[in-house]
Scaffold this active site. Structure first.
Site: not given
Ligand code: ADP
Length: 765
Positions: A348-350, A354-355, A672, A715
């Site tokens: 998914g987007p940044p 995810k991490t 698309s 979108k």
């Molecule tokens: P990614 O790996 O998708 O780029 P991260 O895991 O680094 O994103 O998340 C970025 C920030 O957003 C983190 O501090 C995370 O705790 C917060 N965050 C993202 N999604 C949620 C969520 N559903 N609820 C609470 N905090 C979130």
């Protein structure tokens, strides 16, 4: 004062000072003629130093001081050259140059004050300076010292000294044109001094280099001596006691017999290698890695899934589908004890969590974590390490990650698996496949470590932004879990319930000190961030809280702050993103497409125009191949149905049509945009308006059939943010609407279409 006229010999590199003599050879006819005239007339020539070496220089570029010289020899040589001998007489002041028909230069000159200045004080300073110079500067002859004895005035003395000094021609020319004897004295003293300083600096550097060489030799000698003394005394050196300590440590190491043998072998090598050998440090590094890698060190999993769910809920709002799928995956893995189960890949987007989700899983399972990013790597050595023979060799990122994690079964997060590159240094994706493949990774061997390491107990979780960009061979091994981007409403909940409490906690303040109004939160989301996730939002909240903490400290009178719309603007500055209500505007030749970008979704206005031409289609905006094809399909489709759409074919045939998809951080490829491109063309060619609060997406075939597309949720969210009121979607994407927030569905009118004619009827009829 007598004025005279004489022939001039112009030269850029023959320098003659008064009272000195010079010999040189000439070969050109021009020069030979010139000196023949001199010899047959006055026997005097005026030597003038031009600034450049052209034979016939511009007279305005010539200096106004020259040296009058007597010719003492002119002799033809067997080699067809002519030898010339000149003796410098005195400097003269030239006030006019002219050129005769033979291109010979003449000068009118007047005498300058050529009185010889006798100044013993200056003379002695000059001589001292010269003595120092002769002693210091290696390439200076001391023949000059005998000559200066005979000169009593500084006028001639300066000229004499300069004619001996190893100065460059340009520098000497400055002395020729300087008529003031005192000035020549100071110039000489300065120039000689500069040279002396330069030579001294050279000597200093040389001495330093010599000293350093001595130092190295001394160190070597001392080391050898210590070795001999230690041997004589039977004393263990520091290294020997270290080897003993490491042997004891090896006894307790939980590694296999093979590894033990290998470490033992390296320890023996270490022991035998002389301390002066450069190899010693390399063996020591290797031993460091082997001793510090976690060998058979396992943490015990917490198998209570309720704990996992609680942990995920505690750290991440919503994402119910994602959490469910993660739990299912863990359950199957535990139930079947099947290590061959695929690897989770969160896509998914940044900034959508995810991490942090992976970290949260690790915490809940009670596993350690290792995290590496493989984004941008193009060298397989980054994954599997460099061989030890390579200069600066190190293990790859997998082994390095394990060392950091300190356990043999961590959760191993591999970020940006879609951003690896393949080039001549190898294909990191295929190395990564070896790491992830359970049938191979039991025997993983890093090129540096050279021994097998069992990776099969590790739980790998990968993350990526785009499924399509994950290397094909890897995609096969991954269980893809898509993490969708957030709507404004979800961001609001995340902000209120997760981000703000976390930020307050980090700043060691509470809701009693700071409270955000709902409007303020929404305003930050809408006007200060544009993203699929919440990373920027988190940054903004943290920034506000930092500023408030500062206020709380500096302004003790206020004990509580309410963050409202106005305070947000005061703290974060002017609003960055403003979305206007656009529903009243109508445009010809511009229609909103829908794009799936790193920020989630966005609208992408596509525009077209035409001008006199021959029926060509011009496409700009860095479009990908597939998108270009869509444009040609749209063009053919409207030509084929021109009559029905009320398009005048003459307009098409006599003009060129230009379609432009404006720049922006948007990946402009994919099919698309088909429906949008067709609508733009019809609007342009029939001059019918299209509302600007409409957006559309859908692939189109030549017969006008509309096919489904991807990224609907993103979108739609993007269009909603841009205040779009009507969206045309492919009929077959109907199910995707189920994933979309009720609140958004209420705000937007969705029109599902399976054939372009339906769009045409709605918009243009
Ligand atoms: P990614 O790996 O998708 O780029 P991260 O895991 O680094 O994103 O998340 C970025 C920030 O957003 C983190 O501090 C995370 O705790 C917060 N965050 C993202 N999604 C949620 C969520 N559903 N609820 C609470 N905090 C979130």
């Amino acid at each position: 004062m007598i004025d005279s006229k004489t022939l001039v010999f112009i030269n850029s590199d023959i320098i003659l000072f008064p009272n000195s003599e010079i010999h040189f050879e000439i070969s050109s006819t021009y020069e030979k003629e010139l000196f023949n005239i001199v010899e047959n007339t006055t026997q005097q020539v005026l030597l003038v130093n031009a600034y450049d070496n052209s034979t016939f220089p511009d007279i305005t570029m010539l200096p106004n001081i020259g040296v009058l010289a007597n010719i003492t020899l002119l002799m033809d040589m067997p080699n067809k050259k002519t030898k010339v001998n000149l003796v410098g007489v005195r400097r003269v002041n030239i006030y006019n140059y002219n050129i005769d028909n033979d291109s010979k230069y003449y000068a009118n000159y007047s005498e300058i004050d050529n009185q010889k200045i006798v100044d013993d004080h200056y003379k002695s300073i000059l001589i001292k300076g010269l003595e120092k110079y002769v002693n210091k500067v290696p390439y200076m002859s001391n023949a000059v010292m005998n000559k200066i004895e005979l000169v009593d005035n500084i006028t001639d003395l300066t000229d004499l000294i300069i004619s001996f000094l190893p100065f460059g021609i340009d520098k000497k020319k400055k002395y020729i044109v300087e008529t003031d004897s005192y000035k020549r004295c100071t110039m000489l003293l300065t120039d000689m001094n500069d040279d002396i300083k330069y030579v001294e600096l050279e000597e200093k550097i040389e001495r330093q280099v010599e000293r350093e060489m001595d130092e190295v030799q001394k160190e070597y000698y001392l080391r050898e001596k210590i070795n001999v003394i230690q041997k004589e005394l039977g004393d263990d050196s520091g290294k020997d006691s270290e080897v003993t300590r490491l042997r004891k440590k090896l006894d307790k190491l939980k590694c296999s017999q093979n590894i033990k043998k290998r470490i033992e072998l390296e320890l023996n090598r270490y022991e035998k290698t002389p301390s002066t050998s450069p190899e010693l440090a390399l063996i020591r590094d290797y031993l460091d890695w082997m001793f510090n890698l976690p060998w058979n060190t396992y943490t015990k999993d917490n198998n209570n899934f309720n704990d996992v769910m609680t942990s995920l809920d505690k750290t991440h709002f919503g994402l119910n589908n994602v959490k469910e799928r993660i739990l299912e995956y863990l359950a199957v893995r535990q139930q079947t004890n099947n290590l061959k189960s695929p690897i989770i890949c969160l896509v998914g987007p940044p900034g959508i969590g995810k991490t942090t989700l992976a970290l949260s899983i690790a915490k809940a399972l009670n596993r350690k974590t290792a995290k590496i990013s493989v984004g941008g790597i193009n060298d397989e050595a980054e994954i599997v390490g460099h061989r030890r023979t390579y200069v600066g060799a190190n293990p790859g990122r997998i082994i390095a990650g394990l060392k950091k994690a300190g356990s043999s079964n961590p959760i191993f997060i591999i970020d940006e698996i879609d951003k690896m590159r393949k080039d001549m240094r190898g294909d990191p994706a295929s190395s990564l496949l070896e790491v992830l493949d359970p049938s191979q990774n039991v025997h993983f061997s890093d090129h540096y470590i050279e021994e097998e390491y069992d990776l099969s107990k590790i739980m790998f979780i990968a993350t990526a932004n785009y499924i399509e960009q994950i290397p094909y061979e890897l995609r096969d091994r991954l269980e893809i879990i898509e993490v969708p981007s957030y709507t404004e409403y979800e961001k609001f909940d995340i902000c209120k319930n997760y981000i703000i409490p976390k930020a307050l906690d980090n700043a060691n303040i509470t809701l009693f000190d700071v409270q955000f109004t709902d409007n303020a939160i929404m305003s930050i989301i809408r006007h200060y961030t544009k993203e699929a996730g919440v990373r920027e939002l988190e940054r903004k909240i943290n920034s506000i809280i930092r500023k408030i903490v500062k206020k709380l400290i500096t302004n003790k009178n206020v004990v509580r702050y309410e963050i409202n719309d106005n305070l947000v603007e005061e703290l974060l500055g002017k609003k960055k993103y403003i979305y206007n209500e656009i529903d009243t505007e109508k445009r010809i030749g511009v229609v909103n497409g829908m794009a799936y970008t790193a920020f989630g979704g966005d609208i992408l206005p596509i525009e077209a125009t035409y001008y006199k031409g021959k029926g060509n289609l011009i496409l700009t905006g860095s479009l990908g191949e597939v998108m270009k094809e869509s444009a040609h399909i749209a063009y053919s489709y409207i030509k084929a149905n021109a009559k029905e759409f009320g398009i005048d074919m003459k307009l098409i045939n006599d003009n060129d049509i230009h379609i432009h998809v404006p720049e922006g951080a948007v990946n402009k490829d994919g099919p698309s945009a088909g429906t949008c491109l067709t609508t733009v063309l019809i609007s342009l060619l029939t001059k019918k308006e299209v509302k600007s609060n409409i957006s559309m997406t859908g692939e189109m075939t030549l017969s006008g059939k509309i096919l489904p597309i991807g990224g609907v949720r993103e979108k739609v969210i993007g269009s909603h943010r841009a205040k779009i009121k009507t969206i045309y979607l492919p009929e077959e994407n109907k199910n995707d609407l189920e994933e979309i927030d009720e609140k958004i569905l209420k705000d937007i009118d969705f029109i599902l279409v399976d054939n372009y004619k339906k769009i045409y009827n709605k918009i243009f009829k």
